[in-house]
Scaffold this motif. Structure first.
Motif, short mmCIF file in Angstrom:
data_model
loop_
_atom_site.label_atom_id
_atom_site.label_comp_id
_atom_site.label_asym_id
_atom_site.label_seq_id
_atom_site.Cartn_x
_atom_site.Cartn_y
_atom_site.Cartn_z
N GLU C 104 0.83 -1.20 0.00
CA GLU C 104 0.00 0.00 0.00
C GLU C 104 0.87 1.26 0.00
O GLU C 104 0.55 2.24 -0.67
CB GLU C 104 -0.89 -0.02 1.23
N ARG C 105 1.98 1.20 0.73
CA ARG C 105 2.87 2.36 0.77
C ARG C 105 3.44 2.62 -0.63
O ARG C 105 3.49 3.75 -1.10
CB ARG C 105 4.01 2.11 1.75
N ILE C 106 3.83 1.52 -1.32
CA ILE C 106 4.34 1.69 -2.69
C ILE C 106 3.27 2.32 -3.57
O ILE C 106 3.52 3.28 -4.31
CB ILE C 106 4.77 0.33 -3.28
N HIS C 107 2.06 1.80 -3.43
CA HIS C 107 0.94 2.33 -4.22
C HIS C 107 0.77 3.81 -3.97
O HIS C 107 0.69 4.63 -4.87
CB HIS C 107 -0.32 1.55 -3.87
N ASN C 108 0.76 4.18 -2.68
CA ASN C 108 0.53 5.57 -2.32
C ASN C 108 1.63 6.47 -2.86
O ASN C 108 1.36 7.55 -3.38
CB ASN C 108 0.46 5.68 -0.80
N HIS C 109 2.87 6.03 -2.76
CA HIS C 109 3.95 6.90 -3.20
C HIS C 109 3.97 7.04 -4.72
O HIS C 109 4.28 8.11 -5.23
CB HIS C 109 5.30 6.38 -2.68
N TYR C 110 3.61 6.00 -5.43
CA TYR C 110 3.47 6.12 -6.88
C TYR C 110 2.38 7.12 -7.22
O TYR C 110 2.54 7.99 -8.08
CB TYR C 110 3.14 4.77 -7.51
N LEU C 111 1.26 6.97 -6.54
CA LEU C 111 0.14 7.88 -6.76
C LEU C 111 0.57 9.31 -6.49
O LEU C 111 0.29 10.23 -7.26
CB LEU C 111 -1.00 7.48 -5.83
N TRP C 112 1.30 9.50 -5.40
CA TRP C 112 1.71 10.85 -5.03
C TRP C 112 2.64 11.43 -6.09
O TRP C 112 2.51 12.59 -6.46
CB TRP C 112 2.43 10.83 -3.68
N LEU C 113 3.56 10.61 -6.56
CA LEU C 113 4.51 11.11 -7.55
C LEU C 113 3.76 11.60 -8.79
O LEU C 113 4.07 12.66 -9.34
CB LEU C 113 5.50 10.00 -7.92
N GLY C 114 2.75 10.82 -9.19
CA GLY C 114 1.95 11.23 -10.34
C GLY C 114 1.25 12.54 -10.09
O GLY C 114 1.26 13.45 -10.91
N LEU C 115 0.64 12.66 -8.89
CA LEU C 115 -0.08 13.89 -8.58
C LEU C 115 0.86 15.09 -8.54
O LEU C 115 0.54 16.16 -9.05
CB LEU C 115 -0.78 13.76 -7.22
N ALA C 116 2.04 14.88 -7.95
CA ALA C 116 3.00 15.98 -7.87
C ALA C 116 3.40 16.41 -9.28
O ALA C 116 3.46 17.60 -9.58
CB ALA C 116 4.23 15.55 -7.09
N ALA C 117 3.61 15.43 -10.17
CA ALA C 117 3.96 15.76 -11.54
C ALA C 117 2.83 16.55 -12.20
O ALA C 117 3.06 17.51 -12.93
CB ALA C 117 4.25 14.49 -12.33
N HIS C 118 1.61 16.16 -11.89
CA HIS C 118 0.46 16.86 -12.44
C HIS C 118 0.40 18.30 -11.93
O HIS C 118 0.11 19.22 -12.69
CB HIS C 118 -0.80 16.10 -12.05
N GLU C 119 0.71 18.49 -10.64
CA GLU C 119 0.63 19.85 -10.08
C GLU C 119 1.64 20.78 -10.72
O GLU C 119 1.39 21.97 -10.86
CB GLU C 119 0.87 19.85 -8.57
N ILE C 120 2.82 20.25 -11.07
CA ILE C 120 3.79 21.14 -11.71
C ILE C 120 3.65 21.09 -13.23
O ILE C 120 4.49 21.59 -13.94
CB ILE C 120 5.24 20.81 -11.30
N GLY C 121 2.57 20.50 -13.71
CA GLY C 121 2.28 20.55 -15.14
C GLY C 121 3.09 19.57 -15.97
O GLY C 121 3.25 19.77 -17.16
N PHE C 122 3.59 18.51 -15.37
CA PHE C 122 4.36 17.53 -16.12
C PHE C 122 3.45 16.35 -16.45
O PHE C 122 3.47 15.33 -15.79
CB PHE C 122 5.56 17.07 -15.28
N GLU C 123 2.64 16.54 -17.50
CA GLU C 123 1.59 15.57 -17.77
C GLU C 123 2.15 14.19 -18.14
O GLU C 123 1.58 13.17 -17.80
CB GLU C 123 0.70 16.06 -18.90
N THR C 124 3.26 14.18 -18.86
CA THR C 124 3.78 12.89 -19.32
C THR C 124 4.22 12.03 -18.14
O THR C 124 3.91 10.84 -18.08
CB THR C 124 4.96 13.12 -20.26
N LEU C 125 4.92 12.64 -17.19
CA LEU C 125 5.37 11.89 -16.02
C LEU C 125 4.16 11.37 -15.25
O LEU C 125 4.15 10.24 -14.75
CB LEU C 125 6.22 12.79 -15.13
N PHE C 126 3.13 12.21 -15.17
CA PHE C 126 1.88 11.81 -14.50
C PHE C 126 1.31 10.54 -15.14
O PHE C 126 0.97 9.58 -14.47
CB PHE C 126 0.91 12.98 -14.58
N MET C 127 1.24 10.56 -16.48
CA MET C 127 0.68 9.39 -17.17
C MET C 127 1.54 8.15 -16.92
O MET C 127 1.02 7.07 -16.68
CB MET C 127 0.64 9.65 -18.68
N TYR C 128 2.85 8.32 -16.98
CA TYR C 128 3.72 7.16 -16.80
C TYR C 128 3.62 6.57 -15.40
O TYR C 128 3.50 5.36 -15.23
CB TYR C 128 5.19 7.54 -17.06
N THR C 129 3.65 7.45 -14.38
CA THR C 129 3.62 6.91 -13.01
C THR C 129 2.29 6.22 -12.74
O THR C 129 2.25 5.19 -12.09
CB THR C 129 3.83 7.99 -11.95
#
Lengths: 125, 321, 392
Positions: C104-129
């Motif tokens: 679950e921790r792995i899941h959460n951190h992956y999710l967070w990384l995607g969201l963080a990428a989305h917040e700074i406008g890095f859509e591609t990283l968001f999609m990949y994570t």
């Protein structure tokens, strides 16, 4: 990053064309529960343990019949777990949405009345 | 013979005028979306038309039919005018760029200057659109758009003049003609100029990493927050036309334009090159995170403008022509 | 400062975050001068609802406090109840709980990384994570039977066993996840646009972090080594060696690195636990009636320290239940981080603490009325309320 991007040009997309392509659920997936009324003894355990009161019991003991409210069901599997005679199984059905709440009540009846099952439960089998 | 007036009218209305350009705008939006999806390991538009080709058009039609809301506090007149300007300025600018053949629909000595002026007008209209909606998000977005313009406008103008100096003309058609005549593209002579131009176009188009004025996670939809229905449809179409404009400018100024006087060949070359330009813009867009407005302006003034000036100096010294 | 400041509302509905929460920012130009958070938009009355349900039913209600850290909540709950009952769960169950918690921790951190990428406008990283997050979601579905609400924990053990075939599949999945996370960490280190937007942003000094009671990765990114798993080991953490990750950058990129490295640690923990999975039962039978008592239990949820408090009175239902979620602990420090930053940095700073406002506010749609279908329109609800108060 550039290399990663270009690699994806040739790759198949990771997403599925959902309504046309479906990913089969894994073994042990908790989908819609069904009651095997031949086995049911009417012990009320599933009815009592259901966290969202999705199971409705009509009658008592061996006469008992069930209404399962799909719209309230959490798919937690507690009913399956608690059943002492293994009358409840979680199927792998997961596309259970409906426009009408009335359609989401599934009745499970005893043998002699089985023919009157609601259309939805037969449609999904 | 068909009278010349009719030909001219058909040229303006059908080919390579309004209809062709708007169809091209929808097509490039599709290319952009599809390629971006591909790069991000997704499908992108799928079901409307062959592999989603008609999706941008469908979106446009759908938006047209949506409710159009004008905020009570908005400056009604400017608020309604802005979308029209945002569509008509890039369309007008496109008439100055040669599409089929070596000569544009409208072509005169100095049309490059006129085009730069139109570019600035687009940015100003964006600011007005944001300002007249009164909403806080729109205002912040509009102000950011104006700020961003301060950053990219000057280097863009400088590098657009580069090919003009080299070709000794201020007309886009003649710049294209010069490249055809000398069988040489300016991208080989002025690579710095080309890079800067692409960068500035990303900012002009509000593509990542310069989508600061409409940064969704920060200020909702930026300057276009309050727009809906028909007006939003026009704004979106305007954006698509702007994409075509950007691609065709890259083509004309740096890639040699439609390299032939035969209409069929010319249009073929034009489509090929502009598609390449769109692909380039889209790929860049998938590569970065969004900058902050202060970082963008600081970057533009610290690095991009000196580089643009360097390019000018190089041209004056005789390199790059 | 004598300039008039502009007040910019963030939320309750705002595209930067999917959950409704409200922040009022006073800005001077692009700079944030002050922040007023207003929590409670997703209050669902869960704590009261818990008092109304049996201990078995509460398992599933508590799981639904949060969609992402559902397992952390049930672990915390079952621990508290088991403490009151005075039962010790079988070692195999403890190990399985650990494996799920770390997945679950792995899941959460992956999710967070995607969201963080989305917040700074890095859509591609968001999609990949988020694509790669599917790997761990599939693993969890395979183990537990559901992608989000795993329902693995029960009072007295776990509900499902992990078979050798599943262990093999988890191993394969973990290899992929580890490799991808290595790649994302490399991107975060080398991609200039990411470091431009995250380095030196949202500074939380170690002194402030302690004074404002920050928890979880937010605290550890300020260089303070504090982790419930190590400080007060629960389930199987006392038998498994692992490092507590700290970075001392105090900014958003340090929080990103802490989470990346925690994924590697989690992968190692799961591998270790699967290698030494003890034989034996996975659950023991416990009585339905819980004797009188009270207990506090702590769990290191992916987002930070989670505290549950239970008071029982000898019936089948708890008398009082209280949840303190990690996000609530992080809100004071969040306000500290935001002041002085730019508007453009607000989303990434808020996302930096990995907020979960549903955890914080605890709501539930409890529209269960025994026999009747019960859908109320707004107008009906109003009339219902008037009738209700007239009765009183």
């Amino acid at each position: 990053m550039v290399r990663e991007l270009l690699k994806h040009l040739l790759k198949r997309p990771a997403t599925l064309k959902y309504p046309f392509e479906k990913r089969p659920p894994f073994k042990g997936f908790r989908g819609r529960p069904i009651w095997d009324m031949k086995r049911c003894t009417g012990c009320e355990l599933c009815y009592k343990d259901c966290p969202s009161e999705a199971i409705e019991m009509i009658g008592k003991g061996l006469e008992a019949e069930f209404k399962h409210h799909l719209d309230r069901c959490l798919f937690c599997g507690q009913c399956e777990e608690v059943c002492p005679v293994n009358a409840i199984t979680m199927t792998e059905e997961y596309e259970l949405a409906s426009y009408d709440r009335a359609e989401m009540i599934i009745e499970f009846k005893r043998e002699e009345k089985a023919s009157k099952n609601l259309s939805r439960s037969s449609k999904n089998v | 013979m068909v009278p010349e007036g009719v030909v001219a009218l058909l040229e303006i209305l059908l080919f390579p005028g309004f209809l062709f350009l708007i169809a091209l705008a929808f097509f490039y939006e599709w290319v952009d979306r599809k390629l971006l999806a591909k790069l991000q390991n997704r499908y992108g538009p799928l079901y409307t038309g062959p592999s989603g080709l008609l999706q941008p058009f469908a979106d446009f039609i759908k938006l047209l039919s949506k409710e159009d809301i004008t905020p009570k506090a908005a400056d009604k007149f400017m608020f309604s005018c802005a979308p029209l300007f945002l569509l008509s300025f890039p369309l007008l600018a496109l008439f100055l760029v040669p599409v089929a053949g070596l000569k544009a629909l409208i072509s005169f000595e100095g049309d490059l200057i006129f085009l730069m002026f139109l570019f600035t007008l687009i940015a100003v209209t964006v600011f007005i659109a944001g300002w007249s909606s009164v909403s806080r998000f729109s205002t912040v977005g509009g102000v950011r758009a104006a700020f961003q313009m301060l950053g990219y406008e000057i280097p863009m103008t400088l590098v657009m003049v580069g090919p003009a100096i080299a070709a000794r003309t201020l007309s886009i058609s003649q710049i294209v003609g010069w490249q055809t005549h000398n069988a040489a593209w300016f991208i080989w002579f002025q690579p710095i100029g080309f890079a800067i131009f692409v960068l500035c176009l990303l900012a002009e188009l509000e593509f990542i990493p310069f989508d600061i004025p409409e940064a969704a996670t920060e200020i909702v939809a930026g300057w276009s927050t309050e727009y809906s229905g028909r007006k939003l449809a026009l704004i979106r179409l305007g954006k698509d036309v702007e994409l075509v404009l950007a691609a065709s400018l890259i083509t004309s100024l740096f890639l040699g334009g439609p390299n032939s006087s035969l209409p069929i060949l010319a249009i073929g070359f034009f489509l090929l090159k502009t598609t390449l330009a769109v692909v380039l813009l889209t790929t860049l867009r998938a590569l970065f995170a969004r900058f902050r407005i202060d970082q963008m302006i600081a970057g533009a003034w610290k690095y991009v403008i000196p580089l643009a000036i360097l390019q000018m100096v190089l041209i004056q010294l005789g390199f790059g022509r | 400062m004598s300039y008039p400041t502009i007040r910019i509302p963030f939320g309750p509905q705002h595209p930067f975050h999917i959950e409704p929460e409200y922040f009022m920012f006073e800005v001077d130009g692009e700079r944030v001068v002050s922040v007023t958070p207003r929590i409670g938009y997703v209050h669902r009355g869960i704590e009261k609802a818990i008092e109304d349900r049996t201990f078995i039913q509460n398992l599933y209600l508590i799981e639904r406090i949060c969609g992402i850290c559902s397992n952390a909540h049930t672990t915390c709950y079952t621990q508290a109840i088991e403490e009151i009952l005075g039962v010790e769960i079988p070692p195999r169950a403890r190990f399985i709980r650990t494996i799920i918690a770390e997945l679950e921790r792995i899941h959460n951190h992956y999710l967070w990384l995607g969201l963080a990428a989305h917040e700074i406008g890095f859509e591609t990283l968001f999609m990949y994570t988020w694509r790669d997050r599917e790997i761990v979601m599939d693993l969890l579905e395979m183990v537990s039977g559901n992608r989000v609400h795993y329902a693995m924990n029960t009072i007295g053990g776990v509900r499902r066993d992990i078979t050798p075939e599943i262990v093999e599949k988890i191993r394969k999945g973990l290899d992929a996840l580890e490799e991808r996370m290595r790649y994302y960490k490399k991107i975060a280190m080398t991609e200039p646009t990411i470091s431009k937007r995250t380095a030196g942003i949202g500074i939380l000094k170690p002194k402030d972090a302690i004074a404002l009671c920050a928890v979880g990765p937010t605290l550890r990114a300020s260089g303070i080594k504090r982790d419930v798993r190590a400080d007060d080991p629960y389930i199987a953490y006392d038998e498994i060696p692992f490092n507590v990750i700290t970075y001392d950058g105090c900014d958003v990129i340090s929080r990103l690195f802490v989470r990346c490295d925690e994924v590697f640690e989690s992968v190692n923990i799961i591998r270790y636990a699967m290698d030494r999975l003890p034989e034996g039962k996975i659950r023991i039978k416990v009585p339905r009636r819980v004797p009188e008592g009270e207990a506090v239990s702590r769990v290191e949820a992916p987002r930070g320290e989670l505290i549950h408090y239970a008071k029982t009175n000898g019936t089948t239902k708890p008398e009082r239940y209280k949840v303190r979620s990690p996000t609530l602990g992080n809100i004071p420090s969040l306000c500290k981080m935001l002041v002085g930053g730019y508007i453009a940095d607000i989303p990434i700073i808020i996302a930096g603490i990995d907020p979960c406002f549903s955890c914080t506010d605890r709501m539930a749609f409890v529209n269960v009325n025994n026999n009747k279908q019960w859908i109320l329109s707004g107008e009906e609800l109003r009339r219902y309320a008037i009738k209700w108060y007239q009765k009183e």
